[in-house]
Design a protein around this motif. Sequence first.
Motif, mmCIF file in Angstrom:
data_model
loop_
_atom_site.group_PDB
_atom_site.id
_atom_site.type_symbol
_atom_site.label_atom_id
_atom_site.label_comp_id
_atom_site.label_asym_id
_atom_site.label_seq_id
_atom_site.Cartn_x
_atom_site.Cartn_y
_atom_site.Cartn_z
ATOM 1 N N UNK A 113 0.902 -1.361 -0.038
ATOM 2 C CA UNK A 113 0.049 0.143 0.005
ATOM 3 C C UNK A 113 0.915 1.264 0.116
ATOM 4 N N UNK A 114 0.288 2.415 -0.547
ATOM 5 C CA UNK A 114 1.292 3.618 -0.655
ATOM 6 C C UNK A 114 0.271 4.833 -0.408
ATOM 7 N N UNK A 115 0.845 5.606 0.454
ATOM 8 C CA UNK A 115 0.081 6.790 0.519
ATOM 9 C C UNK A 115 0.786 8.000 0.018
ATOM 10 N N UNK A 116 0.281 8.832 -1.067
ATOM 11 C CA UNK A 116 0.868 9.911 -1.666
ATOM 12 C C UNK A 116 0.982 11.324 -0.997
ATOM 13 N N UNK A 170 -0.204 10.218 8.910
ATOM 14 C CA UNK A 170 -1.157 8.938 8.665
ATOM 15 C C UNK A 170 -0.484 7.716 8.346
ATOM 16 N N UNK A 171 0.292 7.994 7.340
ATOM 17 C CA UNK A 171 1.019 6.799 6.740
ATOM 18 C C UNK A 171 2.086 5.845 7.921
ATOM 19 N N UNK A 172 2.611 6.808 8.911
ATOM 20 C CA UNK A 172 3.471 6.173 10.112
ATOM 21 C C UNK A 172 2.621 5.589 10.755
ATOM 22 N N UNK A 173 1.193 5.832 11.028
ATOM 23 C CA UNK A 173 0.296 5.241 12.020
ATOM 24 C C UNK A 173 -0.502 3.954 11.077
ATOM 25 N N UNK A 174 0.051 3.892 9.803
ATOM 26 C CA UNK A 174 -0.514 2.758 9.137
ATOM 27 C C UNK A 174 -1.726 2.863 8.194
ATOM 28 N N UNK A 175 -2.074 4.119 7.946
ATOM 29 C CA UNK A 175 -2.973 4.382 7.247
ATOM 30 C C UNK A 175 -2.857 5.620 5.973
ATOM 31 N N UNK A 176 -3.881 5.644 5.199
ATOM 32 C CA UNK A 176 -3.692 6.854 3.979
ATOM 33 C C UNK A 176 -5.288 7.330 3.787
ATOM 34 N N UNK A 215 -0.431 -6.144 5.700
ATOM 35 C CA UNK A 215 -0.051 -5.354 4.456
ATOM 36 C C UNK A 215 0.530 -4.205 4.644
ATOM 37 N N UNK A 216 1.916 -3.920 4.375
ATOM 38 C CA UNK A 216 2.613 -2.670 4.900
ATOM 39 C C UNK A 216 2.256 -1.517 3.906
ATOM 40 N N UNK A 217 2.694 -0.224 4.490
ATOM 41 C CA UNK A 217 2.173 0.876 3.659
ATOM 42 C C UNK A 217 3.434 1.776 3.892
ATOM 43 N N UNK A 218 3.876 2.541 2.621
ATOM 44 C CA UNK A 218 4.976 3.460 2.743
ATOM 45 C C UNK A 218 4.277 4.967 2.126
ATOM 46 N N UNK A 219 5.220 5.717 2.417
ATOM 47 C CA UNK A 219 4.806 7.103 1.796
ATOM 48 C C UNK A 219 5.801 7.679 0.623
ATOM 49 N N UNK A 220 4.874 8.191 -0.123
ATOM 50 C CA UNK A 220 5.598 8.559 -1.396
ATOM 51 C C UNK A 220 5.135 10.122 -1.910
ATOM 52 N N UNK A 221 6.049 11.162 -1.381
ATOM 53 C CA UNK A 221 5.653 12.396 -1.503
ATOM 54 C C UNK A 221 5.660 12.871 -2.826
ATOM 55 N N UNK A 227 -9.773 5.184 7.266
ATOM 56 C CA UNK A 227 -8.810 4.632 8.581
ATOM 57 C C UNK A 227 -9.482 3.345 8.912
ATOM 58 N N UNK A 228 -10.505 3.137 8.990
ATOM 59 C CA UNK A 228 -10.933 1.676 9.314
ATOM 60 C C UNK A 228 -10.314 0.628 8.425
ATOM 61 N N UNK A 229 -10.542 0.653 7.187
ATOM 62 C CA UNK A 229 -9.816 -0.151 6.389
ATOM 63 C C UNK A 229 -8.403 -0.331 6.267
ATOM 64 N N UNK A 230 -7.803 0.816 6.678
ATOM 65 C CA UNK A 230 -6.236 0.531 7.078
ATOM 66 C C UNK A 230 -5.861 -0.031 8.169
ATOM 67 N N UNK A 231 -6.805 0.002 9.114
ATOM 68 C CA UNK A 231 -6.246 -0.711 10.414
ATOM 69 C C UNK A 231 -6.673 -2.134 9.952
ATOM 70 N N UNK A 232 -7.422 -2.677 9.400
ATOM 71 C CA UNK A 232 -7.576 -4.198 9.016
ATOM 72 C C UNK A 232 -6.399 -4.436 7.933
ATOM 73 N N UNK A 233 -6.114 -3.620 7.137
ATOM 74 C CA UNK A 233 -5.016 -4.029 6.174
ATOM 75 C C UNK A 233 -3.612 -4.078 6.951
ATOM 76 N N UNK A 234 -3.454 -3.395 8.117
ATOM 77 C CA UNK A 234 -2.307 -3.555 9.048
ATOM 78 C C UNK A 234 -2.496 -4.972 9.679
ATOM 79 N N UNK A 235 -3.629 -4.909 10.312
ATOM 80 C CA UNK A 235 -3.863 -6.327 11.050
ATOM 81 C C UNK A 235 -3.695 -7.537 10.014
ATOM 82 N N UNK A 236 -3.686 -7.298 8.760
ATOM 83 C CA UNK A 236 -3.444 -8.514 8.058
ATOM 84 C C UNK A 236 -2.078 -8.564 7.555
#
Length: 293
Positions: free
Chosen positions: A115-118, A146-152, A191-197, A180-189
Motif C-alpha cells: 500500500x502507498x500514501x502519496x 497518517x502513513x506512519x500510523x498505518x493509514x492513508x 499489509x505494509x504501507x509506505x509514503x511517496x511524497x 482509516x478503518x480499512x487501513x487498520x484491517x490492512x495492518x492487522x492482515x
Amino acid sequence: MKNHFVSIIIPTYKDWPRLELCLNALKKQSYPQDHFEILVINNAPIEDPLPKKIQLAKNCRLLIEKLPGSYAARNKGLNECKGEIIGFTDSDCIPDLLWIENAVNFFNKFPKYQRMGGGIRIFSKNKLPSFVEWYDYIFAFPQEAYVRSGNAVTANMFAYKEVFRNVGFFNDKLMSGGDYQWGKLANKNGYKIGYAPESFVNHPARSTVSELVKKAKRVGEGQAMFNTTNRGSKYNRSLAYLKLVKPRFWEIKKIFAYYSDGINFLDKFFVVLLRHYITATGDYAKLKYENKK
C-alpha cells in the motif's frame, strides 16, 4: 521497470466542474494511457447526471452508485476495476502529471510495500490565502503522519488489488473514516504501507468556515460510528468532551511556528481561534452521535 495496469477510482457527488479539472490532469499523465483506466462513480446519478459538455477519455468509464456515501461509490469502482494496482483520489483533486508513474515506480522500487500514501499539496483560490485557507495549509491531510500510523486518506492512496481481495472493501455505512478503518484491517492482515511524497495530488483549501464545520461534523460522526469501545455513561462522555475543548497548547505552538510567505500574526491568531472552534465542533458531533446509541 514493470508497467502495471492501474485502475484510478474517483467518487463524485455534484462536483462536475472540479472533476473536469481532475480528468484533464489524468489525460496528461506521463504514464501510458493504455496502461491505466479511470472509473468515475456518480453518487447522485438521478438528480445530477453527467453534463454533456464533459467528454470522457477512451480509458475512462462512468459508473453510478445510488447508495449514499463516497465509500459505497469506491466499492462500486472496486467491483468493476481491472487493475493490478488501484489508485484513489477525489473529484476536487488535481493529480500531478507524474502521479501514476511515480506511484508505480514506488511499488517497483519497494516491493515490501503493498500500500502507498502519496503527497497532498494544498493550494488556494487566491494568491494570498485567507485565514480560513491557512487553516487547511496547516492542518489538512497530514498524510505522512497518517502513513506512519498505518493509514492513508483516499484523496491519494494506492494499493494492490489483492489487498482488497483479502481484507475486503470499505465499510459503505460510513460517511467518513472508512479509509482509516480499512487501513487498520490492512495492518492487522500484515499489509505494509509506505509514503511517496513525489506521487502527489493538489487539493484546494477550503475557503469558508461552513465548509470546515461540515467536514468536522462528518468526521466526528464517522469516528463515533466505527468506535466500538465502551465509553461509559452519557455523563462520563460529556465530562470527557469538556476536557477535550480546553486549549491545546501544542497546536497553538504549531500554528505560530508555521512559516510561509503571506501569513502574518493576525492570520495565525484567527487560525488558533478557528482550530479550537472546529475541533470542538467535531468532538461535539461525535458526542451527540454516541449519546444516541
